[in-house]
Design an enzyme around this catalytic site. Structure first.
Site, PDB file in Angstrom:
ATOM      1  N   GLU A 164       0.802  -1.215   0.000  1.00 38.16           N
ATOM      2  CA  GLU A 164       0.000   0.000   0.000  1.00 38.16           C
ATOM      3  C   GLU A 164       0.845   1.281   0.000  1.00 38.16           C
ATOM      4  O   GLU A 164       0.830   2.059   0.975  1.00 38.16           O
ATOM      5  CB  GLU A 164      -0.960   0.014   1.202  1.00 38.16           C
ATOM      6  CG  GLU A 164      -1.940  -1.157   1.179  1.00 38.16           C
ATOM      7  CD  GLU A 164      -2.924  -1.142   2.349  1.00 38.16           C
ATOM      8  OE1 GLU A 164      -2.750  -0.336   3.262  1.00 38.16           O
ATOM      9  OE2 GLU A 164      -3.866  -1.935   2.334  1.00 38.16           O
ATOM     10  N   GLU A 361      -5.191  -8.665   1.021  1.00 38.96           N
ATOM     11  CA  GLU A 361      -5.865  -8.310   2.285  1.00 38.96           C
ATOM     12  C   GLU A 361      -7.340  -8.090   2.011  1.00 38.96           C
ATOM     13  O   GLU A 361      -7.700  -7.423   1.030  1.00 38.96           O
ATOM     14  CB  GLU A 361      -5.340  -6.994   2.885  1.00 38.96           C
ATOM     15  CG  GLU A 361      -3.993  -7.057   3.502  1.00 38.96           C
ATOM     16  CD  GLU A 361      -3.572  -5.697   4.084  1.00 38.96           C
ATOM     17  OE1 GLU A 361      -4.440  -4.889   4.473  1.00 38.96           O
ATOM     18  OE2 GLU A 361      -2.354  -5.463   4.108  1.00 38.96           O
TER      19      GLU A 361
HETATM   20  O1  IFM Z   1      -4.290  -2.872   9.231  1.00 32.07           O
HETATM   21  C1  IFM Z   1      -4.235  -2.374   7.939  1.00 32.07           C
HETATM   22  C2  IFM Z   1      -3.043  -2.944   7.184  1.00 32.07           C
HETATM   23  O2  IFM Z   1      -1.854  -2.688   7.844  1.00 32.07           O
HETATM   24  C3  IFM Z   1      -2.959  -2.353   5.805  1.00 32.07           C
HETATM   25  N1  IFM Z   1      -4.208  -2.463   5.110  1.00 32.07           N
HETATM   26  C4  IFM Z   1      -5.404  -2.073   5.790  1.00 32.07           C
HETATM   27  C5  IFM Z   1      -5.478  -2.721   7.162  1.00 32.07           C
HETATM   28  C6  IFM Z   1      -6.755  -2.278   7.889  1.00 32.07           C
HETATM   29  O3  IFM Z   1      -6.744  -0.911   8.097  1.00 32.07           O
END
Ligand code: IFM
Length: 454
Positions: A164, A361
């Site tokens: 990210e 994710e």
């Molecule tokens: O916890 C975070 C993660 O570190 C990166 N993506 C989003 C998740 C939820 O906010």
């Protein structure tokens, strides 16, 4: 009736170093920007810090045993640069040895490790040199990637450079809600470019080091919705989409930054000045897969004054805003909209021809309680069921999706929200460090065992 996933679909869970490890000064680890940020009063809810988090640095064997008990075959974790190189440059063998032990323990339990090299925890020593707006960090990141790959590359096949970059650049340097907590829109855009350059240089190094590795980057996407289908709303959505989603994606695909995006940001005058000859070729290294993070959509509206600064926390946008989420929300206030996930995956499939996708994710925070030794997190079970169905629909409609990593294995340090938001499928009592499998863990284990949704 089971909705089956393709044979060989990769099921996993994901975590990140700073969110779970704790032990922030153990074995020569240097401070990261998150240690500095959390040490400042009022930056993180309850003034929480990354210590002890889930104490995973000391309890990793217990956590790997949990993965094995759940039968989830892949585990995505990140390496802390400041553990491996406390000053960003000099190797600390004890830090590297931790990840070496972790990889061996995973493999002993039949769990395949997937390594992310950067999940936001920049060594503070490199922030002192300017942080990501300093393009020298790209080369230093490539050196760090080479070091980790040399140590683990004989056993780890799946490598992600950066998680990210949007958050690392725009939230860290733009609106300041994340470390290092700076508010400089122009610098945030440069940080974004340098993170992409760092990805490209690291990808080159990973490939040059030989081996059979699969190289990826993980991007977070927010599909954009509008309530009104007119030119002004479509333009507001386009601005948000290009900066949130395509700033990072299009250069990876060899298309550079979209011209409309460069025009949107031209008034800051920093991004184009930061792009040196050859940068775009370096960024466009071939990828084996693209990691996709999806949580929620955004909703865009135009502002009456097209020159007015946006209220949305993206650097440099003008003339648009985002409206509040609606419907069922998570405890973070994020909108639950699985159909946007399907739309996103199908759009990516069309936009990135020939590039397989892995969901790196997806998950949700809710308020959980342990009652009589159980966590009945029905909201999270429903979230996973609906979002897995959304992924399945995208696959049925032709998207090439190779895997799904649930965020997250453990309740953990949720950045600026501290420990107030629980994303885990395993409940963590942060006082006692006791772990309890939530109903969502049992649900997910069942999905994995069937390779499908009941
Ligand atoms: O916890 C975070 C993660 O570190 C990166 N993506 C989003 C998740 C939820 O906010």
């Amino acid at each position: 009736m089971t909705r089956s996933f393709p044979a060989g679909f990769r099921w996993g869970t994901a975590t990140a170093a700073y969110q779970i490890e704790g032990s922030t000064t153990a074995d020569g680890r240097g401070p990261s920007i998150w240690d500095t940020f959390t040490a400042r009063t009022g930056r993180v809810l309850d003034d929480a810090t990354g210590d002890p988090a889930c104490d995973h640095y000391r309890r990793y064997r217990e956590d790997v045993a949990l993965l094995s008990e759940l039968g989830v075959p892949y585990y995505r974790f990140s390496v802390a640069w400041s553990r491996v190189m406390p000053d960003g440059r000099t190797i600390e063998p004890r830090g590297l040895a931790f990840y070496d032990r972790l990889v061996d323990t995973l493999l002993e339990h039949g769990v395949t490790p997937m390594v992310t090299l950067y999940h936001w925890d920049l060594p503070e020593a490199l922030q002192a040199e300017g942080g990501w707006p300093n393009r020298d960090l790209a080369g230093l990141f490539a050196d760090y990637a080479a070091t980790v790959h040399k140590a683990l590359g004989d056993r780890v096949r799946q490598w992600t450079t950066i998680n990210e970059p949007f958050c690392a650049a725009f939230i860290g340097y733009g609106n300041g809600d994340h470390a290092p907590g700076l508010r400089d829109e122009g610098a945030a855009l440069v940080a974004g470019h340098n993170l992409m350059l760092a990805h490209g240089q690291a990808a080159q190094v990973l490939r040059a080091n030989g081996g059979e590795q699969e190289v990826s980057i993980v991007l977070n996407f927010a599909p954009v919705l509008t309530d009104v289908d007119d030119a002004a709303h479509r333009e507001a959505a386009r601005k948000f989409d290009f900066l949130h989603n395509r700033f990072f994606l299009d250069p990876l695909l060899g298309r550079g930054y979209p011209p409309e995006l460069l025009a949107d940001l031209a008034h800051l005058g920093t991004l184009e000045a930061a792009i040196a000859d050859g940068d775009l070729e370096i960024i466009a290294q071939p990828l084996d897969v693209l990691g996709v993070n999806y949580y929620a959509p955004a909703r865009a509206v135009p502002l009456d004054d097209p020159e007015a600064d946006s209220n949305c926390p993206l650097p440099g946008l003008r003339g648009m805003d985002v409206t509040p989420p609606r419907g069922d929300l998570t405890s973070l206030g994020w909108e639950q909209r699985p159909e946007s996930f399907t739309d996103l995956l199908l759009w990516l499939h069309g936009h990135c021809p020939g590039l397989p996708l892995v969901i790196a994710e997806n998950g949700a925070a809710f308020v959980d309680e342990v009652v009589d030794g159980r966590v009945r997190d029905t909201d999270r079970v429903r979230y996973f069921a609906e979002h897995l169905a959304a992924v399945h629909t995208a696959i049925e409609r032709g998207a090439d999706i190779r895997g799904y990593m649930a965020w997250s294995l453990l309740d953990n340090f949720e950045w600026a929200m501290g420990y107030t938001q629980r994303f885990g499928i395993v409940h963590v009592d942060f006082e006692t460090q006791e772990r309890v499998l939530k109903d969502s863990a049992l649900f997910y284990a069942d999905v994995v065992a069937r390779n499908g949704l009941p």
